[in-house]
Design an enzyme around this catalytic site. Structure first.
Site, PDB file in Angstrom:
ATOM      1  CD  GLU A 214      27.206 -36.957  23.662  1.00  0.00           C
ATOM      2  OE1 GLU A 214      26.440 -38.006  23.234  1.00  0.00           O
ATOM      3  OE2 GLU A 214      26.668 -35.981  24.281  1.00  0.00           O
TER       4      GLU A 214
ATOM      5  CG  ASP B 147      30.483 -30.853  33.456  1.00  0.00           C
ATOM      6  OD1 ASP B 147      29.750 -31.104  32.355  1.00  0.00           O
ATOM      7  OD2 ASP B 147      29.898 -30.017  34.084  1.00  0.00           O
TER       8      ASP B 147
END
Length: 777
Positions: A279, A253
């Site tokens: 991502e 994260d």
């Protein structure tokens, strides 16, 4: 870009946006309220005619009403808050003038003017868009109204009452009404704005989410000037899964947040930045391909400076420039294809979706399709040659060759074939769509020399090429140029990323208008699914070769017959690929497949050869099926006959009044018997089930539906067929039992008693391998 929620109510930009939004909300309310006021004014005009005293000319008062009506009609056309406010000021002053005309000459003007002095500002207060409008409008109203009150002689107590109503009731009430409604509208707008921003924001990075990005991009493409450059950049963090797996999601994260910061800081206010998902990130900018590549390279270097526990982060980039007429999804698909090339070529790099120069493709098309004809079947492309190999397709019912699939091959100068992995390897700066279009020219040129009259030519086509603007007409022109007809060409859409299903469905119509047929390749593999077929509606579906070898769970029976039947019901012909053995050919024939292709029927070759004796091989498959069908039927009947005989004995016992347990005692001892049952006219179970040996075997965990007494079974074929032939023991085709979760067969018989009809039956476990199935199943 990064979204931030408004923190200060004094923010000028926020206030302006709020006022514009309020204008949209207030316009219909103000129109209705002011129109009602015009009607009320006309009622006052009518009432004045009933009062004593000389009155102002009626035409003046009606003229005032006409002016008020014109101002009402102007409200829907007010485009700015200041125009809206000016109309409000003009309306209140015109209304006040109308009041003055109506009270002229009456004996007690105060009874007419005082209610207007109080009611008009109070009713108008919620309609003013801004405090400035309110104060200016109210000040002008009172400045014009107060002289009307001062002109009349009154006693002191009457003056006190008049100014009390105006100063103590009218003015404060209008202030409270205005600022109360203004505060309510503003709070509603802030909440609406906050919710919209939250719905459009990725909570982890603060960037736009995919939905908001696509919506904003569509608006930008719709508003962009014709020919103005717009480009998309796709970003994917390299090896992100390993970061999560090895160091935890908190570290992942943090990496996503850092990459988002780099993208936000590295782009300007005019660029749109979004986290597409996982991502992956996307950037939309108003610049050409060269500018987008420079920006992507800067962003790549900045991301490479971010540290991760085992080194530094890297990211791969794909860049594509918008082409006239294409949608945002097609643009993103091409950027995504470029990103895949960056991944395949080593990661941590920028790749452009940049087509090769037009000259090589045009030269190849001229060479392959020139009017003078091409003597050679090989055509120069880069440092090798392109050529065609053709694999035949056969109609199984007609037992003849009906077409050929053209397969692209690459040859070196000495005739050595390039491996497909080299020929079709992604090239970082290349556009595989150019090679795809080149292959069509090569195949068509080579096919014109030897394609039998009336036979089909199957051309593979990438989805991105298929949806390319204007390609349907270009391909039709090439087909006609080489002397073929579009009706002879079947475009086989490959299983490949790129090109949305919506776009392919839309574009398929233009290909059909030129005469092309449409096929979908490799159904059953990769991203192919039934939804894709139903939206594109191809004429032909080519099944992946593995489907011919696929069998049902627990039964070992092939699924091909059912799949072919489903596609036929959807209006599509079926080709099965990869037929390599006689057994697979027999299964294809037995499954009602329309066309077959595979090494057993013909290998790809540079020259189109006569079919030889393939038709005899197909004819033999038909003979095997015909002979096997009778044998299969005999085996099945011999296996089921003991159950039929025992069921008939049970029927005789039931007619004579024997109870269920004794009537079914014999059949319930048979090895495959799961249970014996009785169904009434409505298909519901009568009494209990008599369990057999197979019913004691543990089956699938289907407890919520394991009790057949709760169900109705008159929709099942074994019930309907028994009712159609009363007194005859009927054996059903195998089915998946809802009660046991196993393949089963039901033997049923319909009995007619004096006042009712029963269908008695026995359910048999048919899950063991090697059991005969009815012919055709």
């Amino acid at each position: 870009m990064l979204f931030t929620l408004p923190q200060q109510s004094s923010d000028t930009g926020l206030r302006e946006r709020f006022h514009r939004r309020s204008l949209e909300h207030q316009r219909p309310l103000s129109t209705v309220t002011m129109a009602f006021t015009v009607v009320a004014f006309l009622c006052v005009v009518a009432a004045r005619g009933l009062a004593d005293g000389p009155a102002a000319p009626l035409v003046y008062r009606l003229g005032c009403a006409f002016v008020l009506a014109l101002l009402v009609l102007a409200i829907p056309h007010a485009k700015s808050t200041w125009t809206f406010g000016a109309i409000g000021v003009a309306f209140s002053l015109a209304l006040l003038g109308g009041v003055a005309l109506n009270v002229a000459g009456v004996q007690q003007p105060l009874l007419w003017t005082l209610p207007a002095m109080v009611v008009i500002p109070v009713c108008a207060a919620p309609l003013w868009l801004t405090p400035t409008h309110f104060f200016v409008g109210s000040a002008l109203f009172y400045a014009a109204a107060i002289p009307m009150l001062l002109g009349a002689q009154r006693t002191a107590d009457v003056d006190i009452v008049v100014w009390m109503w105006i100063a103590a009731v009218g003015m404060p009430t209008s202030v409270v009404f205005h600022f109360g409604f203004y505060s309510f509208r503003r709070n509603h707008y802030l909440l609406e704005n906050q919710l919209a921003q939250l719905a459009a924001t990725d909570p982890l990075t603060g960037l736009q989410n995919r939905r908001a990005f696509v919506a904003q991009a569509e608006r930008r493409l719709a508003d962009v000037a014709h020919g103005a450059p717009v480009s998309a950049i796709f970003v994917d963090i390299d090896n992100f899964k390993s970061l999560n797996d090895r160091f935890g999601h908190a570290v992942g994260d943090l990496a996503l947040h850092q990459v988002a910061q780099v993208l936000m800081e590295g782009t300007g206010a005019s660029e749109s930045v979004s986290r597409i998902g996982g991502e992956e990130f996307a950037v939309l900018l108003c610049d050409g391909l060269a500018g987008a590549l420079r920006l992507a390279e800067r962003l790549r270097g900045a991301i490479a400076a971010i540290e991760r526990p085992d080194g530094n982060l890297t990211a791969s980039f794909g860049v594509a420039e918008h082409r006239s007429g294409e949608s945002i999804m097609v643009l993103l698909d091409r950027a995504d294809e470029a990103l895949l090339r960056a991944k395949h070529s080593g990661r941590n790099r920028v790749c452009a979706e940049r087509p090769l120069p037009d000259a090589p493709l045009q030269l190849l098309i001229e060479d392959a399709c020139g009017v003078d004809g091409a003597a050679s079947s090989r055509h120069r492309w880069e440092d090798y040659y392109l050529t065609s190999h053709f694999q035949p397709l056969f109609s199984l019912s007609h037992q003849k060759q009906v077409g050929f699939e053209a397969l692209l091959r690459g040859e070196l100068d000495d005739g050595t074939l390039l491996p497909p992995a080299v020929l079709f390897a992604p090239k970082p700066s290349g556009d595989e769509g150019v090679l795809d279009r080149a292959s069509h020219a090569v195949h068509l040129a080579n096919a014109r020399r030897s394609l039998p009259a009336g036979d089909w030519l199957f051309l593979n086509i990438l989805p991105a090429t298929f949806v390319a603007e204007g390609y349907a007409g270009q391909l039709a022109a090439i087909v006609r140029r080489v002397g073929l007809a579009p009706e002879q060409v079947i475009l086989e859409i490959l299983e490949s990323r790129g090109g949305s299903v919506d776009e392919m469905s839309r574009v398929a119509t233009s290909y059909r208008e030129h005469g092309f047929l449409i096929a979908v390749d490799d159904f059953g593999a990769g991203q192919s699914n039934l939804d894709r077929l139903l939206r594109i509606r191809p004429d032909i579906v080519k099944l992946d070769g593995e489907l011919i070898r696929a069998t049902g769970h627990g039964t070992g029976q092939p699924i091909l017959p059912k799949l072919v039947s489903l596609l036929h019901q959807a209006g599509m012909l079926v080709v099965v690929e990869g037929v390599e053995t006689t057994e697979e050919l027999i299964l294809a024939v037995e499954s009602n497949v329309d066309f077959a292709q595979g090494y057993l029927l013909g290998r790809p070759a540079a020259e189109i050869a006569p079919p030889g004796s393939v038709h005899l091989r197909i004819d033999d498959a038909f003979d095997v099926i015909a002979q096997g069908r009778a044998h299969q039927h005999a085996l099945f009947e011999s296996e089921v006959e003991p159950y039929r005989s025992a069921l008939r004995e049970a029927a005789d016992a039931l007619r004579s009044g024997v109870d269920m347990d004794r009537a079914f005692a014999l059949v319930a001892t048979f090895e495959r018997c799961i249970s014996c049952f009785i169904l009434d006219d409505a298909g519901r179970q009568v009494g209990h089930e008599v369990q057999g040996p197979a019913g004691l075997t543990e089956g699938a965990s289907l407890h919520p539906v394991a009790n057949p007494r709760d169900a109705r079974w008159d929709h099942r074929p074994y019930y309907r067929n028994a009712v159609l032939l009363p007194g005859v023991a009927i054996a059903s085709n195998p089915y998946l039992s809802l009660a046991s979760g196993r393949p089963c067969i039901a033997v049923t018989l319909a009995l007619q008693f004096a006042d009712e009809r029963w269908v008695i039956g026995v359910e048999l476990d048919w899950s063991a391998h090697g059991l005969p199935w009815p012919a055709g199943e």
